[in-house]
Design a protein around this motif. Structure first.
Motif, short mmCIF file in Angstrom:
data_model
loop_
_atom_site.label_atom_id
_atom_site.label_comp_id
_atom_site.label_asym_id
_atom_site.label_seq_id
_atom_site.Cartn_x
_atom_site.Cartn_y
_atom_site.Cartn_z
N GLU A 30 78.71 5.80 -39.52
CA GLU A 30 80.03 6.02 -40.09
C GLU A 30 79.94 6.75 -41.43
N VAL A 31 81.10 7.31 -41.83
CA VAL A 31 81.27 7.82 -43.19
C VAL A 31 82.58 7.27 -43.72
N ARG A 32 82.73 7.29 -45.04
CA ARG A 32 84.03 6.98 -45.63
C ARG A 32 84.75 8.29 -45.89
N MET A 33 85.94 8.41 -45.33
CA MET A 33 86.74 9.63 -45.45
C MET A 33 87.96 9.35 -46.32
N ARG A 34 88.10 10.12 -47.40
CA ARG A 34 89.28 10.07 -48.26
C ARG A 34 90.30 11.07 -47.74
N ASN A 35 91.46 10.61 -47.33
CA ASN A 35 92.47 11.50 -46.77
C ASN A 35 93.20 12.27 -47.87
N LEU A 36 93.30 13.57 -47.69
CA LEU A 36 94.07 14.43 -48.59
C LEU A 36 95.34 14.92 -47.93
N SER A 96 95.05 5.81 -46.89
CA SER A 96 94.55 6.60 -48.01
C SER A 96 93.07 6.92 -47.84
N ALA A 97 92.30 6.02 -47.21
CA ALA A 97 90.89 6.25 -46.92
C ALA A 97 90.47 5.24 -45.85
N ARG A 98 89.42 5.55 -45.12
CA ARG A 98 88.90 4.62 -44.11
C ARG A 98 87.46 4.99 -43.77
N ASN A 99 86.78 4.04 -43.17
CA ASN A 99 85.47 4.29 -42.59
C ASN A 99 85.67 4.74 -41.15
N ILE A 100 85.00 5.82 -40.77
CA ILE A 100 85.26 6.45 -39.48
C ILE A 100 83.95 6.94 -38.89
N ALA A 101 83.86 6.93 -37.56
CA ALA A 101 82.65 7.40 -36.89
C ALA A 101 82.39 8.87 -37.23
N ALA A 102 81.16 9.16 -37.63
CA ALA A 102 80.83 10.52 -38.04
C ALA A 102 80.97 11.51 -36.89
N ASN A 103 80.76 11.04 -35.66
CA ASN A 103 80.83 11.97 -34.53
C ASN A 103 82.25 12.33 -34.13
#
Length: 328
Positions: A30-36, A96-103
């Protein structure tokens, strides 16, 4: 603490609730993605209403663009600071942000804005597979596009003109008719005021269109049947007015030995190679100006319920984005 939309039950926009969530470190893969920027799509309303059933409680939203803030173990293709976008299949983009599968991520080129990526990746990839790989539209074909001033509709019109088709669009208002014409539609018909099928037949010399792209569903199904030429194809790709059910195969024969497809995006963006190639194709179409994203509305992220109301009431033009707090 991050803000996260969820629903405990199905229903109208009022069932959307907001909660504070403390994110853990990303798990392996996973990665943490900050939504813009977060995309708004009709499929979001299907999940909320229960048309597409999901286990509850659950999040909402398929599409978002942003940056990577943290990387979990075993993730080698991504690093902190990368610009990324996603359109699922995991839902939960209203946050606002979440952990999401990198693939599940796509790389966003530097010359594509976060708003265009959030509003245009899912719709653009939908347009790509509908035109290029599902209907395989050829130059000089007559094609009908329902809801031609919607998010996918405007992209369909532009893409179809690029491949050389003659495009007939349907819209609900004069304002939307102007948008469809500006996108390249050769003819625009106001449904509700005109007999669409009859107009289509007149415009095509009586033969009908080779392909009808129908994202509206129940309200336009009979029109699509009557407007499509002998051995033509109806691509029913959405349910904005409700799902089409009880299709009588004999009717397809009576209407001219018609073909019907009910495709879904993830069957055409199934493996990594398809996903990467399709997204790059779409971004390049934006880059060249062959297709342009019309962002008609911007809402604060936590105004998602109002965005749903406007979308379902057909008050929106083009695409809409939800903007997290603090993002400019």
């Amino acid at each position: 603490m991050e803000r996260f939309a969820q629903i405990q039950r199905t229903g109208g926009p009022e069932v959307i609730e907001w909660a504070d969530v403390q994110l853990t470190e990303p798990a392996p893969g996973e990665v943490r993605m900050r939504n813009l920027a977060v995309g708004l799509n009709f499929i979001d309303t299907y999940h909320r209403s229960g048309l597409y059933p999901m286990a509850k409680p659950c999040g909402l939203g398929m599409e978002a663009a942003g940056i990577i803030e943290a990387v979990g173990d075993s993730v080698s293709d991504w690093q902190v600071g990368d610009r990324v976008a996603t359109f699922g299949p995991t839902i939960g983009a209203y946050c606002s942000a979440r952990n999401i599968a990198a693939n599940s991520l796509f790389r966003v080129p530097d010359d594509i804005s976060h708003e265009v990526a959030a509003a245009g990746l899912l719709k653009g990839c939908t347009t790509e597979f509908l035109v290029e790989r599902c209907a395989k539209v050829q130059p000089q074909w007559d094609v009908l596009v329902h809801a031609a001033a919607g998010g996918v509709g405007l992209l369909l019109v532009q893409w179809l003109k690029h491949v050389g088709a003659r495009v007939i669009g349907t819209v609900s208002t004069d304002e939307k008719a102007a948008l469809a014409r500006a996108a390249g539609a050769d003819h625009v018909i106001l449904y509700g005021k005109e007999d669409v099928a009859r107009q289509v037949r007149e415009l095509t010399g009586g033969k009908g269109v080779e392909v009808s792209f129908d994202g509206v569903g129940l309200e336009t199904w009979e029109t699509s049947l009557t407007a499509t030429a002998r051995r033509g194809l109806i691509v029913s790709y959405g349910n904005a007015s409700g799902p089409v059910s009880g299709v009588n195969l004999a009717t397809l024969a009576q209407k001219g030995s018609l073909y019907v497809s009910r495709p879904t995006l993830f069957d055409y963006y199934h493996n990594p190679a398809e996903r990467a190639a399709g997204a790059e194709y779409v971004f390049d179409m934006f880059r060249q100006g062959i297709i342009e994203m019309t962002i008609g509305q911007r809402y604060a992220l936590e105004d998602a319920a109002q965005a749903h109301r406007d979308l379902e009431a057909r008050k929106t033009i083009g695409s809409s984005v939800l903007m997290p707090s603090g993002v400019k």
